[in-house]
Design an enzyme around this catalytic site. Sequence first.
Site, PDB file in Angstrom:
ATOM      1  N   GLU A 153     -73.730  55.345 -10.688  1.00 19.38           N
ATOM      2  CA  GLU A 153     -75.086  55.172 -10.150  1.00 19.38           C
ATOM      3  C   GLU A 153     -75.754  53.937 -10.735  1.00 19.38           C
ATOM      4  O   GLU A 153     -76.376  53.132 -10.018  1.00 19.38           O
ATOM      5  CB  GLU A 153     -75.943  56.414 -10.450  1.00 19.38           C
ATOM      6  CG  GLU A 153     -75.422  57.706  -9.854  1.00 19.38           C
ATOM      7  CD  GLU A 153     -74.558  58.491 -10.818  1.00 19.38           C
ATOM      8  OE1 GLU A 153     -74.538  59.728 -10.710  1.00 19.38           O
ATOM      9  OE2 GLU A 153     -73.912  57.872 -11.699  1.00 19.38           O
ATOM     10  N   ARG A 198     -78.669  61.989 -24.244  1.00 13.77           N
ATOM     11  CA  ARG A 198     -79.998  62.597 -24.178  1.00 13.77           C
ATOM     12  C   ARG A 198     -80.736  62.540 -25.523  1.00 13.77           C
ATOM     13  O   ARG A 198     -81.867  62.993 -25.618  1.00 13.77           O
ATOM     14  CB  ARG A 198     -79.889  64.023 -23.668  1.00 13.77           C
ATOM     15  CG  ARG A 198     -78.968  64.923 -24.463  1.00 13.77           C
ATOM     16  CD  ARG A 198     -78.686  66.219 -23.705  1.00 13.77           C
ATOM     17  NE  ARG A 198     -77.656  67.030 -24.333  1.00 13.77           N
ATOM     18  CZ  ARG A 198     -76.351  66.851 -24.152  1.00 13.77           C
ATOM     19  NH1 ARG A 198     -75.918  65.868 -23.396  1.00 13.77           N
ATOM     20  NH2 ARG A 198     -75.470  67.651 -24.729  1.00 13.77           N
ATOM     21  N   GLU A 214     -78.922  70.550 -20.573  1.00 14.88           N
ATOM     22  CA  GLU A 214     -77.624  69.905 -20.725  1.00 14.88           C
ATOM     23  C   GLU A 214     -77.015  70.228 -22.089  1.00 14.88           C
ATOM     24  O   GLU A 214     -75.795  70.325 -22.220  1.00 14.88           O
ATOM     25  CB  GLU A 214     -77.766  68.387 -20.556  1.00 14.88           C
ATOM     26  CG  GLU A 214     -76.441  67.673 -20.340  1.00 14.88           C
ATOM     27  CD  GLU A 214     -76.615  66.236 -19.887  1.00 14.88           C
ATOM     28  OE1 GLU A 214     -76.595  65.988 -18.672  1.00 14.88           O
ATOM     29  OE2 GLU A 214     -76.785  65.359 -20.763  1.00 14.88           O
ATOM     30  N   LYS A 234     -68.907  64.487 -10.458  1.00 14.43           N
ATOM     31  CA  LYS A 234     -68.548  63.066 -10.384  1.00 14.43           C
ATOM     32  C   LYS A 234     -67.113  62.882  -9.911  1.00 14.43           C
ATOM     33  O   LYS A 234     -66.801  62.008  -9.095  1.00 14.43           O
ATOM     34  CB  LYS A 234     -68.724  62.404 -11.752  1.00 14.43           C
ATOM     35  CG  LYS A 234     -70.166  62.247 -12.217  1.00 14.43           C
ATOM     36  CD  LYS A 234     -70.204  61.517 -13.547  1.00 14.43           C
ATOM     37  CE  LYS A 234     -71.612  61.288 -14.032  1.00 14.43           C
ATOM     38  NZ  LYS A 234     -71.658  60.565 -15.324  1.00 14.43           N
TER      39      LYS A 234
END
Length: 566
Positions: free
Chosen positions: A232, A288, A373, A532
């Site tokens: 992306e 993250r 996550e 993905k």
Amino acid sequence: MSKLTRSAAWQALGAHCTTIQPLQMRQMFQDDPERFDKFSLRLDITSDSAGIVCQPSRMASSSISLVFDYSKNRINAETVKLLLELARQTGITKQVERMFAGEKINSTEQRAALHTALRNRSGRPVLVDGKDVMPDVRRVLGLMRNFSDAVRNGQHVGHTGKQITDIVNIGIGGSDLGPLMVCEALKSYASQNLRAHFVSNVDGTHLVETLKNLDAATTLFIISSKTFTTQETMTNARSARAWLIGKMGDEQAVAEHFAAVSTNLEATSKFGINPSYVFEFWDWVGGRYSLWSAIGLPIALFVGMDRFEELLGGGYTMDEHFRNAPLDKNMPVLMGMLGIWYGNFFGAGSNAVFPYDQYLHRFPAYLQQLEMESNGKGVDRDGNTVDYDTGMVVWGEPGTNGQHAFYQLIHQGTRLIPADFLAPLRSQNPLGEHHAILLANCFAQTEALMVGKTAAEARAELEAQGLHGEALEALLPHKVFPGNKPTNTLLFDKLDPHTLGMLIALYEHKVFVQSVVWNINPFDQWGVELGKQLAGKILPELRDATSASRHDASTNGLIDYYRNHR
């Protein structure tokens, strides 16, 4: 049964839960006027930023830095004692030290998880495989300062000599959510000469709408991808590159208008980015947890490196508290264990976060990735399927907006939804009675969720309004609020970089505490990969009508419909 669920501490909490469930917090407060003092903490920070004191809250103090009120929870002293015993049983103190020491606690990837080193403001070394990582951390911070200062003071200009006015960060996940949230939260500290934009969605609309009103000659792009291969991000990056060249008419412009946060110097060089404008971070920094690293470059550009380092200082303050405070006065530990209490013993499936500060409007979205996550795992560190719930759905919006939307479900719905309320004592934009009204609503909501409204109270209220007989009886059930809904409240003086750093680190450590209890790895994210992989197989089938279909009937049907109607 797993080792956790058959443990003495877990079993004791299960038995204790049956005695707590019938109790009403309203009655607990009536029975104990000191309940707030018993179940709240104040974290005070001394001027040298190293002296950290956490003690029972006394709101009269003028040195309040962060107040954590957890008195509106379905707990008593025995609950806290049993929750902390569970934390001790699962080795929380040892695991905290392992993380700070740089041990490879990310077991599935054989990596350390050292986001804490990125904000280490002490002189202490931090070792990974016997090497002190702090010189590299300080080196990259220095490079970030040099670059951000050059852009902000006009020393670094675009290809035509014009000063940079707009920064476009292109990333996804941790390379987007953290920097975006912080830039929004610290907008009042930003340069008046710079605007920050964030593009993450591979949907071309996101990039097109962002670039629509920008001047290529004054736009700087930051491409944030550790490997410089994220699909992306690189799709958006290539389109941004083409846009810039199309507007500037010169491929050489890429060197002045692009920077990267990556470790793939070969790929960034091939893209056309000046090696001096490529900033590294390390495999012991999870995505993250990466806003503290060079991923925070857009933050440094937007608010200045001094403010970015204040953000680091706030994170370090919470690190020192988490590492050193006893468990019964440890904010992340108490927050984490309260989440265990509701998720595992009350069956709560979600946790709401309501910041009563418009600058924090992206904070719940940031926490969604951080918590879901990290702890959305179904097997423990040893690969065993767990027999207990892990993680919660995290969601929320700023107050007072949510009060006119979804608070109804929390007040009178059938689901138990613990909620965190965050609010500043002072507004950065004082305007009439706005802030007093904001705080009145914040405090009123936590009170209303706790006390509710009994049938007798509702009846008296309706009678005072002149309603009687059948009309009253028909309306009465709808006017009753069960109450007994748990909330935490976090109060701070105002939202500055240091306070924001504390809040982010507080939630990071809360997540870690829960992962320790559940014996799961919060630092990997294998669940992100499957979609993905399958997308990589489907993409050529969307392009080529002759590609063989190798999917289920539904997916095949969708692919065929797209190819027949595109």
